[in-house]
Design a protein around this motif. Structure first.
Motif, short mmCIF file in Angstrom:
data_model
loop_
_atom_site.label_atom_id
_atom_site.label_comp_id
_atom_site.label_asym_id
_atom_site.label_seq_id
_atom_site.Cartn_x
_atom_site.Cartn_y
_atom_site.Cartn_z
N SER A 1 0.82 -1.19 0.00
CA SER A 1 0.00 0.00 0.00
C SER A 1 0.86 1.24 0.00
CB SER A 1 -0.91 -0.01 1.23
OG SER A 1 -0.12 0.02 2.40
N SER A 2 0.25 2.38 -0.29
CA SER A 2 1.00 3.62 -0.40
C SER A 2 1.54 4.10 0.93
CB SER A 2 0.11 4.71 -1.03
OG SER A 2 -1.02 4.94 -0.20
N ASP A 3 1.02 3.56 2.05
CA ASP A 3 1.52 3.97 3.35
C ASP A 3 2.52 2.96 3.91
OD1 ASP A 3 -1.28 2.90 5.48
OD2 ASP A 3 -0.23 1.93 3.82
N PHE A 4 3.13 2.18 3.02
CA PHE A 4 4.12 1.19 3.40
C PHE A 4 5.40 1.94 3.76
CE2 PHE A 4 5.55 -3.03 3.64
CZ PHE A 4 6.83 -3.12 3.09
N MET A 5 5.72 2.03 5.06
CA MET A 5 6.75 2.95 5.55
C MET A 5 8.03 2.24 5.94
SD MET A 5 5.12 5.70 5.04
CE MET A 5 6.23 6.90 5.80
N TRP A 6 8.38 1.16 5.28
CA TRP A 6 9.58 0.43 5.67
C TRP A 6 10.84 1.27 5.55
CZ3 TRP A 6 13.63 -0.76 2.30
CH2 TRP A 6 13.39 -0.54 0.95
N LEU A 7 10.86 2.23 4.62
CA LEU A 7 12.04 3.06 4.44
C LEU A 7 12.34 3.89 5.68
CD1 LEU A 7 11.46 4.28 0.77
CD2 LEU A 7 13.19 2.66 1.57
N ASP A 8 11.30 4.29 6.40
CA ASP A 8 11.53 5.10 7.60
C ASP A 8 12.25 4.31 8.69
OD1 ASP A 8 10.35 7.34 6.52
OD2 ASP A 8 8.36 6.81 7.23
N ASP A 9 12.15 2.99 8.66
CA ASP A 9 12.74 2.16 9.70
C ASP A 9 14.08 1.55 9.30
OD1 ASP A 9 10.59 2.59 11.37
OD2 ASP A 9 9.46 0.90 10.57
N ALA A 10 14.53 1.78 8.06
CA ALA A 10 15.80 1.22 7.61
C ALA A 10 16.96 1.93 8.30
CB ALA A 10 15.92 1.37 6.10
N PRO A 11 18.12 1.26 8.47
CA PRO A 11 19.29 1.91 9.06
C PRO A 11 19.69 3.15 8.26
CG PRO A 11 19.61 -0.46 8.91
CD PRO A 11 18.35 -0.16 8.15
N LYS A 12 20.28 4.12 8.94
CA LYS A 12 20.66 5.38 8.31
C LYS A 12 22.14 5.36 7.91
CE LYS A 12 16.53 6.74 9.25
NZ LYS A 12 15.49 6.64 8.20
N VAL A 13 22.43 6.01 6.80
CA VAL A 13 23.81 6.15 6.34
C VAL A 13 24.58 7.03 7.32
CG1 VAL A 13 25.24 7.14 4.50
CG2 VAL A 13 23.22 5.76 3.92
N VAL B 1 19.38 4.15 4.34
CA VAL B 1 18.70 5.34 3.85
C VAL B 1 19.52 6.58 4.21
CG1 VAL B 1 16.67 6.81 4.16
CG2 VAL B 1 16.39 4.35 3.87
N ALA B 2 19.60 7.49 3.23
CA ALA B 2 20.25 8.79 3.45
C ALA B 2 19.24 9.88 3.13
CB ALA B 2 21.48 8.94 2.56
N ASP B 3 18.84 10.65 4.13
CA ASP B 3 17.96 11.80 3.93
C ASP B 3 18.82 13.06 3.88
OD1 ASP B 3 15.51 10.43 3.81
OD2 ASP B 3 15.39 10.32 6.00
N LEU B 4 18.70 13.79 2.78
CA LEU B 4 19.59 14.91 2.51
C LEU B 4 18.82 16.21 2.38
CD1 LEU B 4 21.66 13.13 -0.28
CD2 LEU B 4 22.25 13.27 2.13
N ALA B 5 19.42 17.29 2.89
CA ALA B 5 18.88 18.64 2.75
C ALA B 5 19.78 19.43 1.80
CB ALA B 5 18.83 19.32 4.12
N PRO B 6 19.32 20.58 1.30
CA PRO B 6 20.18 21.39 0.43
C PRO B 6 21.52 21.69 1.09
CG PRO B 6 17.93 22.19 0.33
CD PRO B 6 17.96 21.13 1.40
N GLY B 7 22.59 21.51 0.32
CA GLY B 7 23.94 21.69 0.83
C GLY B 7 24.60 20.40 1.29
N ASP B 8 23.82 19.33 1.48
CA ASP B 8 24.40 18.04 1.88
C ASP B 8 24.93 17.31 0.65
OD1 ASP B 8 23.67 18.54 4.47
OD2 ASP B 8 21.88 17.25 4.43
N VAL B 9 25.94 16.47 0.89
CA VAL B 9 26.58 15.69 -0.17
C VAL B 9 26.58 14.22 0.26
CG1 VAL B 9 28.73 15.27 -1.45
CG2 VAL B 9 28.03 17.62 -0.88
N LEU B 10 26.25 13.34 -0.67
CA LEU B 10 26.28 11.90 -0.40
C LEU B 10 27.36 11.26 -1.25
CD1 LEU B 10 25.00 9.35 0.93
CD2 LEU B 10 23.57 9.16 -1.12
#
Length: 361
Positions: free
Chosen positions: A15-27, A245-254
């Motif tokens: 379903s569209s509310d499948f939120m597994w990405l929110d629970d994945a380990p962070k970079v 998962v890597a959540d990035l804001a403006p100015g961040d580099v991956l």
């Protein structure tokens, strides 16, 4: 860890509310990264890494903070008339550019337009959920807007190292998981971006297209990360356990190592990113890629009897993948084509390969 998701009885489309990405380990996140730290603490690990705020000083980031109009004006003032690829689609795809259901075509339109026209389309439609989706990916910055390359730089690699710089700009967009051959520094300019990354050993669990069935040059995963269909792609559950998962804001580099799968999603109605691609290794490697070897293997190895194929894997391990020289017991002057690479050995190897590929029928 096991990501949160549907229970084992759910095998149909998620379903569209499948939120597994929110629970994945962070970079892992690194602050105040300079070239020395990048080359000694990050590159050797060959793991994804967030370089927090490493591009916050860029003019593009400053313009983007004023709004999409200011950033597009900045790009348009520096762009020439060279045409680049634009992907456009109905809003129903929700930014997920992919193939048609039968894999015979695309779920979007592709056309070549000057960048100024693309920017105007983006500004017109970025705030309208009922308007078409637009995405220009892989815009060659050095060829289309060279001043942008000169004004937005990263002091993380030697200036004389060959690199390719690309712009990725669009409204809300999802790029299917894929791998790239070069090393990658992805620099967010506008809007938030989410990368979901997997090591290359997850290729079987990501359901990748054939090497020659691509959207824009690279094979991609057929799984919709927002709504995985576990009936069609059951092994994707295993891939989920290896995601970062890597959540990035403006100015961040991956930093994305070579051959690391990455799914990229723009989290806002307008986004832009500039990335730097480069390859490690001797200069002669720039003239070809291991993909050539893989294609050759389709002709010479894939359809051999299994036991014979496994014996060849032993030979490949011995001559190519073992960490120690496979010919250390032979004097250097007698190693022939297996000696240290020289222009003459490279020429002989190329001539041999070309000869074997010549159709003698």
């Amino acid at each position: 860890m096991t990501p949160k998701g549907p229970n084992d009885t759910q095998t149909a489309t998620g379903s569209s509310d499948f939120m597994w990405l929110d629970d994945a380990p962070k970079v892992a996140v690194f602050e105040n990264v300079d070239r020395h730290r990048f080359e000694t603490a990050i590159l050797p690990g060959q793991r994804p890494a967030i370089l927090k705020g490493a591009a916050r000083h860029w003019p593009t980031v400053a313009e983007a903070a004023k709004g999409p109009d200011a950033l597009c004006d900045y790009f348009k003032a520096r762009a020439n008339d060279r045409k680049v690829m634009l992907l456009s689609a109905k809003p129903e795809i929700e930014g997920r550019y992919s193939f048609s259901d039968d894999l015979r075509g695309f779920n979007h339109q592709q056309r070549q337009l000057p960048f100024a026209t693309i920017a105007d389309l983006l500004l017109r439609d970025s705030e309208d959920d009922t308007a078409p989706c637009h995405y220009a990916g892989g815009v060659p910055v050095q060829q289309v807007m060279p001043d942008v390359a000169a004004e937005n730089t990263l002091d993380l690699m030697p200036e004389d190292r060959p690199r390719m710089i690309s712009l990725w700009i669009g409204n809300r967009t999802r790029t299917a998981a894929h791998w790239d051959l070069p090393q990658n520094l992805a620099c967010v300019v506008a809007g938030r971006r989410r990368f979901t990354l997997f090591p290359i050993d997850q290729i079987e669990n990501l359901y990748i297209t054939p090497l020659d069935l691509t959207l824009a040059g690279q094979p991609t995963s057929l799984v919709d990360f927002h709504a995985p269909d576990f009936a069609q792609f059951p092994k994707f559950r295993d891939a989920m356990r290896h995601a970062e998962v890597a959540d990035l804001a403006p100015g961040d580099v991956l930093y994305v190592p070579s051959l690391y799968f990455h799914h990229v999603e723009s989290l806002d109605s307008f986004g832009a990113m500039i990335n730097f691609w480069w390859r490690e290794g001797p200069n002669y490697l720039a003239r070809t890629t291991p993909l050539t070897t893989l294609m050759h293997g389709l002709m010479t190895l894939r359809d051999l009897p299994r036991e014979e194929r496994l014996r060849w894997r032993t030979l490949f391990d011995h001559y190519l993948f073992e960490p120690d020289p496979s010919v250390a017991h032979i004097p250097p002057h007698a190693r022939g084509l297996f000696g240290a690479m020289t222009p003459e050995i490279e020429r002989q190897l190329r001539a041999y390969v070309m000869q074997t590929l010549t159709d003698k029928r």
